[in-house]
Write a protein that holds these residues in place. Structure first.
Motif, PDB file in Angstrom:
ATOM      1  N   LYS A 213      31.972  61.086  23.813  1.00  0.00           N
ATOM      2  CA  LYS A 213      33.152  61.311  22.968  1.00  0.00           C
ATOM      3  C   LYS A 213      33.541  60.035  22.221  1.00  0.00           C
ATOM      4  O   LYS A 213      34.159  60.096  21.170  1.00  0.00           O
ATOM      5  N   GLU A 214      33.191  58.888  22.796  1.00  0.00           N
ATOM      6  CA  GLU A 214      33.488  57.596  22.170  1.00  0.00           C
ATOM      7  C   GLU A 214      32.311  57.096  21.323  1.00  0.00           C
ATOM      8  O   GLU A 214      32.327  55.957  20.845  1.00  0.00           O
ATOM      9  N   TYR A 215      31.274  57.907  21.178  1.00  0.00           N
ATOM     10  CA  TYR A 215      30.083  57.589  20.378  1.00  0.00           C
ATOM     11  C   TYR A 215      29.314  56.384  20.903  1.00  0.00           C
ATOM     12  O   TYR A 215      28.688  55.663  20.137  1.00  0.00           O
ATOM     13  N   LEU A 216      29.349  56.184  22.214  1.00  0.00           N
ATOM     14  CA  LEU A 216      28.556  55.120  22.823  1.00  0.00           C
ATOM     15  C   LEU A 216      27.160  55.604  23.182  1.00  0.00           C
ATOM     16  O   LEU A 216      26.235  54.806  23.318  1.00  0.00           O
ATOM     17  N   VAL A 217      27.036  56.911  23.378  1.00  0.00           N
ATOM     18  CA  VAL A 217      25.754  57.517  23.723  1.00  0.00           C
ATOM     19  C   VAL A 217      25.693  58.901  23.089  1.00  0.00           C
ATOM     20  O   VAL A 217      26.724  59.550  22.922  1.00  0.00           O
TER      21      VAL A 217
END
Length: 180
Positions: A27-31
């Motif tokens: 959701k945080e665009y880290l993966v």
């Protein structure tokens, strides 16, 4: 490029916990996960697979919509569009659900089962197909979990960083146990 990572855990619950944390990071665009499967090896030796993508439900929904549309068109030809809508929706949903069950998306189930059979009873494993990742941030977030890499398609230097992070978590856990 999509990378495969398979990590085993001593606890039956850790693979689920890591996947929950990875979903939050997504959701945080880290993966960006293409697929994820949790394998649980029950204490009695039974193997359970938890797919993260439920294809049967998605197939039923899309099949139902498509079937309702085509059923309505055929129903118009026979001057009974409501019957065509209902019948087409039912048939479409059924065939969509069946197609979803039969499609093997992502990680091959035979591969998952072959690795899962090697797990010790009472443990778990997490199978990941990763599209994109910010490795430093993800490894830092997952530092508290101790796992063992079973398979990976990562570059050697990336695999080394991941192994070191997992080993570091195990060392910290050992120090805490010794302090008690």
């Amino acid at each position: 490029m999509i990378e495969l990572i398979v990590v085993s855990f001593k606890s039956i619950h850790d693979a689920d916990r890591v996947l929950v944390q990875l979903n939050e990071m997504q959701k945080e665009y880290l993966v960006d996960l293409a697929d994820a499967v949790v394998v649980l090896r029950q204490p009695d030796g039974k193997l359970n697979l938890k797919q993260s993508i439920k294809l049967a439900g998605a197939g039923a929904a899309s099949g139902g919509i498509s079937g309702a549309f085509w059923g309505s068109l055929v129903g118009l030809l026979f001057l009974n569009p409501l019957a065509g809508l209902a019948l087409g929706g039912i048939i479409g949903a059924g065939t969509g659900a069946l197609a979803g069950k039969l499609v093997d998306y992502g990680i091959d189930d035979r591969f998952i089962r072959s690795i899962g059979e090697k797990l010790t009873p009472g443990s778990s494993a997490l199978f990941l197909l990763i599209r994109k990742v910010q490795p430093e941030k993800v490894i830092a977030e997952l530092a508290g979990f101790q796992g063992t890499i079973l398979r990976t398609s990562l570059a050697p230097h990336q695999e080394k960083k991941l192994r070191e992070a997992l080993a570091h978590a195990e060392e910290e856990d050992t120090r805490k146990e010794e302090a008690l």
